[in-house]
Design a protein around this motif. Structure first.
Motif, short mmCIF file in Angstrom:
data_model
loop_
_atom_site.label_atom_id
_atom_site.label_comp_id
_atom_site.label_asym_id
_atom_site.label_seq_id
_atom_site.Cartn_x
_atom_site.Cartn_y
_atom_site.Cartn_z
N UNK A 1 0.87 -1.14 0.05
CA UNK A 1 0.04 -0.10 0.07
C UNK A 1 0.89 1.23 0.10
N UNK A 2 0.42 2.28 -0.40
CA UNK A 2 1.00 3.55 -0.35
C UNK A 2 0.63 4.20 1.15
N UNK A 3 1.78 4.63 1.71
CA UNK A 3 1.33 5.45 3.07
C UNK A 3 1.96 6.76 2.96
N UNK A 4 1.84 7.49 4.01
CA UNK A 4 2.31 8.75 4.27
C UNK A 4 2.88 9.10 5.74
N UNK A 5 3.81 9.52 5.76
CA UNK A 5 4.67 9.78 7.03
C UNK A 5 4.07 10.80 7.71
N UNK A 6 3.41 10.67 8.94
CA UNK A 6 2.72 11.73 9.53
C UNK A 6 3.51 12.48 10.69
N UNK B 1 15.53 4.42 13.85
CA UNK B 1 16.90 5.02 13.40
C UNK B 1 17.38 6.19 14.10
N UNK B 2 18.50 6.41 14.18
CA UNK B 2 19.39 7.80 14.85
C UNK B 2 18.99 8.97 14.15
N UNK B 3 18.72 8.87 12.92
CA UNK B 3 18.67 10.03 11.99
C UNK B 3 17.52 9.81 10.82
N UNK B 4 16.63 10.66 10.56
CA UNK B 4 15.72 10.60 9.61
C UNK B 4 16.40 10.38 8.07
N UNK B 5 16.16 9.38 7.54
CA UNK B 5 16.76 9.21 6.03
C UNK B 5 15.90 10.02 5.22
N UNK B 6 16.53 10.53 4.04
CA UNK B 6 16.06 11.30 3.19
C UNK B 6 14.75 10.49 2.49
N UNK B 7 13.65 11.18 2.29
CA UNK B 7 12.51 10.31 1.64
C UNK B 7 11.61 9.69 2.80
N UNK B 8 11.83 9.87 3.91
CA UNK B 8 11.23 9.44 5.30
C UNK B 8 10.84 10.38 6.17
N UNK B 9 10.71 11.74 5.88
CA UNK B 9 10.50 12.92 6.64
C UNK B 9 8.92 12.96 6.54
N UNK B 10 8.48 13.98 7.68
CA UNK B 10 7.01 14.19 7.72
C UNK B 10 6.46 14.52 6.27
N UNK B 11 5.28 13.85 5.93
CA UNK B 11 4.80 14.26 4.52
C UNK B 11 5.07 13.32 3.26
N UNK B 12 6.38 12.56 3.62
CA UNK B 12 7.00 12.00 2.48
C UNK B 12 5.96 10.48 2.20
N UNK B 13 5.93 10.32 1.07
CA UNK B 13 4.94 9.11 0.37
C UNK B 13 6.18 7.98 0.59
N UNK B 14 5.50 6.84 1.03
CA UNK B 14 6.26 5.56 1.49
C UNK B 14 5.63 4.28 1.01
#
Length: 141
Positions: free
Chosen positions: A39-44, A80-93
């Motif tokens: 499924x396509x989700x979104x990081x909130x 993870x210790x840091x938020x990877x590029x593409x997994x920030x708030x609002x990103x589609x995953x």
């Protein structure tokens, strides 16, 4: 054989624990790959947790809708210790979830497969090594 065999129970317990955790993770990931639904989700947001040493771990919270129309909002079990590029708030995953239990899911690209493999290998090595030492102590003791 004296009491030294009692001390070997410590690495045995650690080894068995690592082995079980690694095998559980590998089995769960394998089951999701076989029967999971994409499924396509979104990081909130990110749930940020601290460990005993004060290190921060970010667990992305993802929203998606199942094929049955159920809205799901769950945090990733892997932080993870840091938020990877593409997994920030609002990103589609892309989310891979279990249809029977949507809480059981993974975010594609976020959870590394090698993590569980390392736990399995270290656990197997500690368990086999400790059992070998115990066997030698039994035979020579």
């Amino acid at each position: 054989m004296e009491r030294e065999w009692l001390f070997s129970l410590i690495p045995l317990l650690i080894g068995v624990s690592f082995l079980c955790a690694g095998l559980y993770g590998l089995r769960r990931a394998s089951a999701l790959r076989r029967t999971g639904i994409t499924a396509v989700g979104r990081v909130v947001r990110h749930d940020t947790r601290r460990d005993d040493d004060g290190a921060k771990y970010h667990h992305p919270v993802v929203v998606w809708t199942t094929r049955d129309g159920l809205d799901c909002t769950y945090p990733s079990s892997f932080g993870r210790g840091t938020v990877l590029h593409g997994y920030g708030i609002g990103s589609s995953v892309t989310v891979l979830y279990d249809a029977k239990n949507p809480r059981c899911f993974e975010i594609r690209g976020w959870e590394p497969k090698w993590f569980y493999l390392v736990f399995t290998v270290v656990g197997a090595a500690l368990t086999a090594g400790t059992l070998s030492v115990l066997l030698v102590l039994l035979i020579t003791g």
